[in-house]
Motif scaffolding. Structure first.
Motif, PDB file in Angstrom:
ATOM      1  N   LEU A 245       0.826  -1.201   0.000  1.00  0.00           N
ATOM      2  CA  LEU A 245       0.000   0.000   0.000  1.00  0.00           C
ATOM      3  C   LEU A 245       0.865   1.258   0.000  1.00  0.00           C
ATOM      4  O   LEU A 245       0.525   2.256  -0.646  1.00  0.00           O
ATOM      5  N   ASP A 246       2.000   1.224   0.693  1.00  0.00           N
ATOM      6  CA  ASP A 246       2.933   2.348   0.654  1.00  0.00           C
ATOM      7  C   ASP A 246       3.484   2.545  -0.753  1.00  0.00           C
ATOM      8  O   ASP A 246       3.654   3.675  -1.222  1.00  0.00           O
ATOM      9  N   THR A 247       3.762   1.440  -1.440  1.00  0.00           N
ATOM     10  CA  THR A 247       4.260   1.514  -2.823  1.00  0.00           C
ATOM     11  C   THR A 247       3.226   2.148  -3.732  1.00  0.00           C
ATOM     12  O   THR A 247       3.545   3.002  -4.566  1.00  0.00           O
ATOM     13  N   LEU A 248       1.966   1.741  -3.577  1.00  0.00           N
ATOM     14  CA  LEU A 248       0.900   2.300  -4.412  1.00  0.00           C
ATOM     15  C   LEU A 248       0.713   3.785  -4.135  1.00  0.00           C
ATOM     16  O   LEU A 248       0.425   4.564  -5.044  1.00  0.00           O
ATOM     17  N   ASN A 249       0.882   4.185  -2.877  1.00  0.00           N
ATOM     18  CA  ASN A 249       0.805   5.602  -2.542  1.00  0.00           C
ATOM     19  C   ASN A 249       1.938   6.386  -3.191  1.00  0.00           C
ATOM     20  O   ASN A 249       1.752   7.519  -3.651  1.00  0.00           O
ATOM     21  N   THR A 250       3.108   5.771  -3.251  1.00  0.00           N
ATOM     22  CA  THR A 250       4.252   6.411  -3.906  1.00  0.00           C
ATOM     23  C   THR A 250       3.957   6.695  -5.368  1.00  0.00           C
ATOM     24  O   THR A 250       4.395   7.707  -5.930  1.00  0.00           O
ATOM     25  N   LEU A 251       3.175   5.819  -5.996  1.00  0.00           N
ATOM     26  CA  LEU A 251       2.824   5.981  -7.406  1.00  0.00           C
ATOM     27  C   LEU A 251       1.662   6.943  -7.602  1.00  0.00           C
ATOM     28  O   LEU A 251       1.199   7.132  -8.731  1.00  0.00           O
ATOM     29  N   LYS A 252       1.176   7.550  -6.490  1.00  0.00           N
ATOM     30  CA  LYS A 252       0.128   8.577  -6.540  1.00  0.00           C
ATOM     31  C   LYS A 252      -1.230   8.059  -7.001  1.00  0.00           C
ATOM     32  O   LYS A 252      -2.054   8.805  -7.500  1.00  0.00           O
ATOM     33  N   HIS A 253      -1.467   6.743  -6.843  1.00  0.00           N
ATOM     34  CA  HIS A 253      -2.760   6.192  -7.212  1.00  0.00           C
ATOM     35  C   HIS A 253      -3.769   6.409  -6.088  1.00  0.00           C
ATOM     36  O   HIS A 253      -3.406   6.513  -4.910  1.00  0.00           O
ATOM     37  N   GLU A 254      -5.058   6.460  -6.453  1.00  0.00           N
ATOM     38  CA  GLU A 254      -6.111   6.439  -5.447  1.00  0.00           C
ATOM     39  C   GLU A 254      -6.383   4.978  -5.112  1.00  0.00           C
ATOM     40  O   GLU A 254      -6.571   4.151  -6.008  1.00  0.00           O
ATOM     41  N   VAL A 255      -6.412   4.660  -3.822  1.00  0.00           N
ATOM     42  CA  VAL A 255      -6.510   3.258  -3.402  1.00  0.00           C
ATOM     43  C   VAL A 255      -7.751   3.049  -2.534  1.00  0.00           C
ATOM     44  O   VAL A 255      -8.036   3.831  -1.624  1.00  0.00           O
ATOM     45  N   VAL A 256      -8.488   1.984  -2.843  1.00  0.00           N
ATOM     46  CA  VAL A 256      -9.635   1.541  -2.051  1.00  0.00           C
ATOM     47  C   VAL A 256      -9.345   0.118  -1.587  1.00  0.00           C
ATOM     48  O   VAL A 256      -8.954  -0.728  -2.391  1.00  0.00           O
ATOM     49  N   VAL A 257      -9.504  -0.139  -0.286  1.00  0.00           N
ATOM     50  CA  VAL A 257      -9.270  -1.477   0.262  1.00  0.00           C
ATOM     51  C   VAL A 257     -10.584  -2.056   0.765  1.00  0.00           C
ATOM     52  O   VAL A 257     -11.236  -1.482   1.642  1.00  0.00           O
TER      53      VAL A 257
END
Length: 285
Positions: A187-199
């Motif tokens: 999830l930290d990696t996905l945040n680094t890529l500036k994506h919007e994330v839903v879990v």
């Protein structure tokens, strides 16, 4: 036949009550009329409504709502713990139908949809595209997922950097079971890529209540380790610790600006999705 059933299930879940996950409120030259406003210097003259001018002798701009098409990538936890069963409910089956329903919705809206499958074998990546054949391929891939092993290890997350450079909406369906923070590292990696994330955090009713119908020996589906407990004696302390864990998880994801929704696998899918969209819309207001 299984693929057709998955497609039909998705259609039945979505049809009739979902109007859209990403409809824009941006005003511009769209198809659906929104409002008139007075002409301002610098406005595009092509947007002038000459019929309104003829009626009022004043210049008005005709505005419409624009539908924005986005790229939606689904991530599915395919580790062995997703094979957890509570009666007729299996976590992975619930995850498959949840993703199929949202993919059906996204495709109907014109969004590009893609897929990541994560387990200890690595990361399977399916590019995001928008057409019905691609949706059928996504259903095929979902139907053939078999849970096994542990969750994908961080060393394999470099594959995520090889995708599209544009921002995506990433919808991650998982039970959040991890050994060494590998899921939160993802999830930290996905945040680094500036994506919007839903879990979407899946849990079974027997996990929430510690009610396994008399079973005294519990086996870890990923490691094979087992433990014996007296459910009746352990239940109160278990529920207390579980509540602490769930609240800690919610706050941890909130701190990362990640939308989190815990779903019990005995909850009807249409209701779970309706609740999710309502909560999401409230947060966007």
């Amino acid at each position: 036949m299984a693929i057709k059933e998955l497609s039909l299930s998705a259609k039945m879940i979505i049809d009739g009550f979902m109007s859209g996950i990403n409809k824009s409120t941006v005003k511009g030259q769209g198809l659906e009329f929104s409002q008139y406003r007075s002409y301002q210097p610098g406005d595009d003259l092509r947007s002038l409504d000459w019929k309104m001018f003829a009626r009022s002798d004043r210049y008005y701009i005709r505005e419409s709502e624009i539908e924005t098409n986005i790229s939606v990538r689904f991530l599915i936890d395919a580790s062995a713990s997703m094979n957890h069963r509570d009666g007729d409910y299996v976590k992975l089956d619930y995850a498959k139908n949840l993703i199929a329903a949202l993919a059906y919705l996204g495709n109907a809206q014109g969004d590009a949809i893609g897929l990541y499958v994560l387990n200890d074998a690595g990361i399977f990546s399916m590019a995001a595209k928008q057409d019905f054949q691609h949706l059928s391929r996504l259903f095929y891939m979902l139907e053939n997922i078999q849970p096994k092993g542990n969750f994908t290890q961080p060393i394999q997350y470099k594959e995520l950097y090889a995708g599209s450079n544009k921002r995506e909406l990433l919808i991650f369906v998982t039970d959040l079971y991890e050994t060494n923070d590998e899921i939160f590292t993802l999830l930290d990696t996905l945040n680094t890529l500036k994506h919007e994330v839903v879990v979407f955090h899946l849990m079974a009713r027997n996990e929430l209540e510690l009610d396994f119908k008399g079973y005294a020996t519990f086996e870890d589906l990923e490691t094979g380790a087992s433990i014996q407990i007296d459910q009746a004696k352990a239940r109160a302390e278990y529920k207390k610790n579980l509540a602490t864990y769930l609240e800690k998880t919610r706050l941890k994801l909130l701190d990362k600006r990640i939308f989190h929704r815990m779903i019990c696998t005995d909850q009807p899918l249409d209701q779970a999705l309706r609740d999710f969209l309502n909560q999401r819309n409230k947060l966007k207001v």
